[in-house]
Motif scaffolding. Sequence first.
Motif, PDB file in Angstrom:
ATOM      1  N   MET A  53       2.610 -17.246  -0.126  1.00 50.06           N
ATOM      2  CA  MET A  53       2.342 -16.128   0.531  1.00 50.06           C
ATOM      3  C   MET A  53       3.660 -15.817   1.578  1.00 50.06           C
ATOM      4  O   MET A  53       4.338 -14.546   1.527  1.00 50.06           O
ATOM      5  N   VAL A  56       6.770 -14.487  -0.388  1.00 51.07           N
ATOM      6  CA  VAL A  56       6.634 -12.952  -0.719  1.00 51.07           C
ATOM      7  C   VAL A  56       7.042 -12.374   0.274  1.00 51.07           C
ATOM      8  O   VAL A  56       7.737 -11.290   0.434  1.00 51.07           O
ATOM      9  N   LYS A  83      10.827 -12.539   1.044  1.00 48.12           N
ATOM     10  CA  LYS A  83      11.568 -11.914   0.013  1.00 48.12           C
ATOM     11  C   LYS A  83      11.513 -10.311   0.274  1.00 48.12           C
ATOM     12  O   LYS A  83      12.581  -9.853   0.104  1.00 48.12           O
ATOM     13  N   ILE A  84      10.413  -9.613   0.356  1.00 46.47           N
ATOM     14  CA  ILE A  84      10.304  -8.672   0.461  1.00 46.47           C
ATOM     15  C   ILE A  84      10.819  -7.972   1.897  1.00 46.47           C
ATOM     16  O   ILE A  84      11.738  -7.140   1.994  1.00 46.47           O
ATOM     17  N   ARG A  89      14.835  -8.269   1.500  1.00 48.57           N
ATOM     18  CA  ARG A  89      15.297  -7.246   0.825  1.00 48.57           C
ATOM     19  C   ARG A  89      15.284  -5.826   1.678  1.00 48.57           C
ATOM     20  O   ARG A  89      16.172  -4.818   1.592  1.00 48.57           O
ATOM     21  N   ASN A  90      14.160  -5.620   2.319  1.00 47.34           N
ATOM     22  CA  ASN A  90      13.991  -4.518   3.179  1.00 47.34           C
ATOM     23  C   ASN A  90      14.900  -4.204   4.130  1.00 47.34           C
ATOM     24  O   ASN A  90      15.511  -3.249   4.447  1.00 47.34           O
ATOM     25  N   ARG A 143      18.083  -3.489   2.388  1.00 46.96           N
ATOM     26  CA  ARG A 143      18.199  -2.078   1.811  1.00 46.96           C
ATOM     27  C   ARG A 143      18.694  -0.880   2.495  1.00 46.96           C
ATOM     28  O   ARG A 143      19.517   0.158   2.093  1.00 46.96           O
ATOM     29  N   LYS A 198       3.871   5.173   1.308  1.00 45.72           N
ATOM     30  CA  LYS A 198       3.574   5.341   0.098  1.00 45.72           C
ATOM     31  C   LYS A 198       3.762   3.840  -0.431  1.00 45.72           C
ATOM     32  O   LYS A 198       2.863   3.355  -1.246  1.00 45.72           O
ATOM     33  N   GLU A 199       4.599   3.109  -0.068  1.00 44.30           N
ATOM     34  CA  GLU A 199       5.122   1.669  -0.597  1.00 44.30           C
ATOM     35  C   GLU A 199       4.080   0.881  -0.062  1.00 44.30           C
ATOM     36  O   GLU A 199       3.576  -0.126  -0.699  1.00 44.30           O
ATOM     37  N   THR A 201       0.662   1.467  -2.028  1.00 43.63           N
ATOM     38  CA  THR A 201       0.795   0.838  -3.314  1.00 43.63           C
ATOM     39  C   THR A 201       0.648  -0.516  -3.092  1.00 43.63           C
ATOM     40  O   THR A 201      -0.235  -1.198  -3.952  1.00 43.63           O
ATOM     41  N   MET A 202       1.354  -1.274  -2.107  1.00 42.58           N
ATOM     42  CA  MET A 202       0.937  -2.783  -1.903  1.00 42.58           C
ATOM     43  C   MET A 202      -0.407  -3.017  -1.614  1.00 42.58           C
ATOM     44  O   MET A 202      -1.015  -3.909  -1.987  1.00 42.58           O
ATOM     45  N   ARG A 203      -1.111  -2.063  -0.762  1.00 49.95           N
ATOM     46  CA  ARG A 203      -2.383  -2.546  -0.445  1.00 49.95           C
ATOM     47  C   ARG A 203      -3.531  -2.287  -1.364  1.00 49.95           C
ATOM     48  O   ARG A 203      -4.345  -2.820  -1.627  1.00 49.95           O
ATOM     49  N   MET A 229      -2.803  -6.035  -1.221  1.00 45.71           N
ATOM     50  CA  MET A 229      -2.264  -6.854   0.026  1.00 45.71           C
ATOM     51  C   MET A 229      -2.982  -6.728   1.175  1.00 45.71           C
ATOM     52  O   MET A 229      -3.238  -5.589   1.693  1.00 45.71           O
ATOM     53  N   MET A 282      -0.883  -9.392   5.749  1.00 43.62           N
ATOM     54  CA  MET A 282       0.371  -9.491   5.340  1.00 43.62           C
ATOM     55  C   MET A 282       1.382  -8.110   5.368  1.00 43.62           C
ATOM     56  O   MET A 282       2.706  -8.413   5.727  1.00 43.62           O
TER      57      MET A 282
END
Lengths: 238, 441
Positions: B1, B4, B7-8, B11-12, B15, B332-333, B336-338, B342, B346
Motif C-alpha cells: 500500500m 502505491v 508512487k502516486i 508523480r503528482n 506533474r 474526478k480522479e 475514480t480511485m474511490r 481506495m 489512502m
Amino acid sequence: MAIIELTDVRKVYTLGKTEVHALKGVSFEIASGEFASLIGPSGSGKSTILNLIGCIDQPTSGVVRINGTATNGMNDRELTTLRHQTLGFIFQSFNLIPVLNVYENIEFPLLLGKTAVPKAEVHDWITYLVEQVGLQDHIKHRPNELSGGQRQRVAIARALVTRPAIVLADEPTANLDSKTGQTILELMKKMNEELNTTFIFSTHDSTIVGLTDHVIRLLDGEVVEETFQGRAAAEARS
Amino acid sequence: MLSVVLKISARNVWRQKKRSFLLAGAIAFSMFVITIVNGLTGGVVDNIRVNFSHALGGHVFISGSEYREQGIVYLIADEQALLDSLAHYETSIESITRRSQAMPSLIFGSRQAMQLVYGVDFSEEDKLLSSLVVTQGSLERVTDEQTIILPRTVAERLGVEAGETVLMRLDTITGQRNVGEVIVAALIEDQERYGISAAYVNRSYLNSLLGLRPEEYQALNLFLTNMDDADEVGRGFREALGVPQPATLADIKEMDEEEAVRELFGMARVEEIEPWEGIKYQVTTINQIMEPVEAAVNVLRTIGLAIFIILLVITAVGITNTFRMILIERTKEIGTMRAFGMQQGMVRNIFLMEALLLSGGGALVGFVLYGVVSLVLGQISWDTMPAMQFFLDQGRITFDATAREVVLNTCLILAMSLLAANFPAKAAAKLSPVKAMSSNL
C-alpha cells in the motif's frame, strides 16, 4: 440467479428547496453473466441506477442487493471493500489516472487489495488483458498519449483486472466516434462471453441495444419496459 | 500500500512542476535561512571559544592563593603536587601554560591607563602568538625581557606606538609600589568589547615587578585534547583539589534571595573570608567565561528561529491553499480511485505524502544550498578586517550547524507541512465518490 436485485428503489435529490425524484420505485433483477443495458433519454435515471449498483451512492428508500447482499446500512469502508471485490467501472470520459501509464492504470485496482498476488501472476494477467484490448504496443504510454478509443480500451482492461462479478459502464461510447464505439462494445461483449462477467451499461443510443441480452428502458425515473433477447431470452424461457 | 501511495504522490508532485518548485523553493529558503543562522552562530561560538582559549592560555584555568599576614597572595607554589593530584586526567591534557597577572597603570607621557597584563612564557604560548592580530610592530622581539604586546585601543588612549617605551606601575604581592619600563613590541587588535582586553609581557619580568621568583606563576592553564570536555574535566579537577563546584540552577533556586543574587552576580562574601592554611585553588573553565557570549549568540539564534517560524507559517498557508486547489483539480480522479476501492485513509495519505515529499525535498535542497554557500564563504579570507578576526578561524568564516539542529529543523518543516496539508487531505478523503464522479473537471 440474480446477481443484482433492485426492489422499489427510490432516489430523491434535494437541490436547494426543490426535491428531484430521480428514481420512483424501480425494481428489476439482472442475472449473472448478462450483457445488460439501461436505456433512456437524459434525466431518465440511468446514471443514478448505475451509481446505486456501483455502491457509490445510497438509495433514499428501497433495497439494492449485490450478490445477495443488501447495500443499505453499509458504512463507507464496507461499501469500498464491496466495490473493490465485486465491481469494475468504465466511464464515459475514461477517467484514467493521468500520472500512471497503461500498464499501471490497469494494475491500479489490484494494488488496492489486501491480499498479495504473486507478481508473475499479476504480470501474466495484465499482459493477457492488454493483448485482449489490443494495446500491447502502448503499454508504457500515459493516457494523454492515447486516442479516445485506446483510452476506453485501457478502461475496459482496468475494469476487468480484479475479475469482478459485475462491470458497470456509464455511456462508454458517448465520447467516441460511431466506428470506435462499435468496436468498444464488441470488445465488451467478447469479454462478457469469455470471462462470464456481468456487464451493465447505460446508453441513450438505441442502435447499440441490439448487442445486449437484457434491455431495461427507463423514462422519468421509472422502468417502462424490460426485454430479454439472445442468451438471456433463452435462459428466461428455460 | 505504501508503495502505491508513494508512487502516486511522487508523480503528482512531478506533474505540476512549476507549482511544486515554487512550494519546495519556499521551504528550501526557510531551511537555508535557519541552517545558515545556526551554522554561522555555531561557527562563531566555536571560533570565539578557540580564540578566547588562546588569549587566556587554556581551556581550564587553575589559580592558587595563600593567606599570608600581609593579605592574600595569588601563587601556585608547588606545581608537582598540583599535577600529581590531577594525574587521573593526564590523557585529557594536551599542553600547559603558566601565567602571572597584574593590573598595572600604564603610563606614557602625561597619559595613563589601567590594563590587565599577563606575564607569559612565550616559548609555551604558540597558540597565543598564532592567534594575535598584529596591527603595528611585530612579534619577532617579544622574547626580549622588557617588551610588551599592547591592545591597539589602549595604545591609542596612551598615544603610544610600537617601538616606544611605556612605564608600568603596580603593587607587588606584598603591597609595595613598584615601577618598570617596557618597550611596545607590537599593537594587537583589541577584543575589549568581547570581554577580553589583555596586554602580554614576559612572565619573568612581570614576576620581578610583582616580587615573585622568575619561575613562579599564579595560574596554571591547561589546553585539553578535546575542548568539549572542559566542563567534565573542570568538575573532576575541583573534586581532586577540594574546590566547591559552581552553583547549578537548581542550587540557586533553593537559595534565599540575597544568597542567590550574590551567587548570580559573583559578589564575594567579605565577612566569610577567614585565614586558611596552604593553597586554596580556584578552577574555572572556558565555558564559564563563554557564558555571556553564548547568551548573546542565543539571542541571535532565537531571532533566527523566530524568522524561521514566520517563514514556515507563510509557507504553511501556501501549502494549504495549493492543496485546496489540488483537491478541486483532482476531484474526478479521487472519485475514480474511490470507485475502484481506495479507502478514505489512502486518499488522505496520498495528499499527506505529497506534502512530505515537497517539504522533505525542499528541506534537502535548503540544506544542500547551505552546504554550498558555507563552502564558498569559508574559502574567502577576511584578513583585511581585523575587527572580525575574533569571530574567525585563521581569517576564515566557519559554519557549524549541529546534526541535532538540522534534524530538529527538518522535523519542524515536515510537521508544519503535514499540518498544513491535513485539512485538504481530510476533505479529499471525505469527498463523496458520487459527487467526485459527477464533477465536470
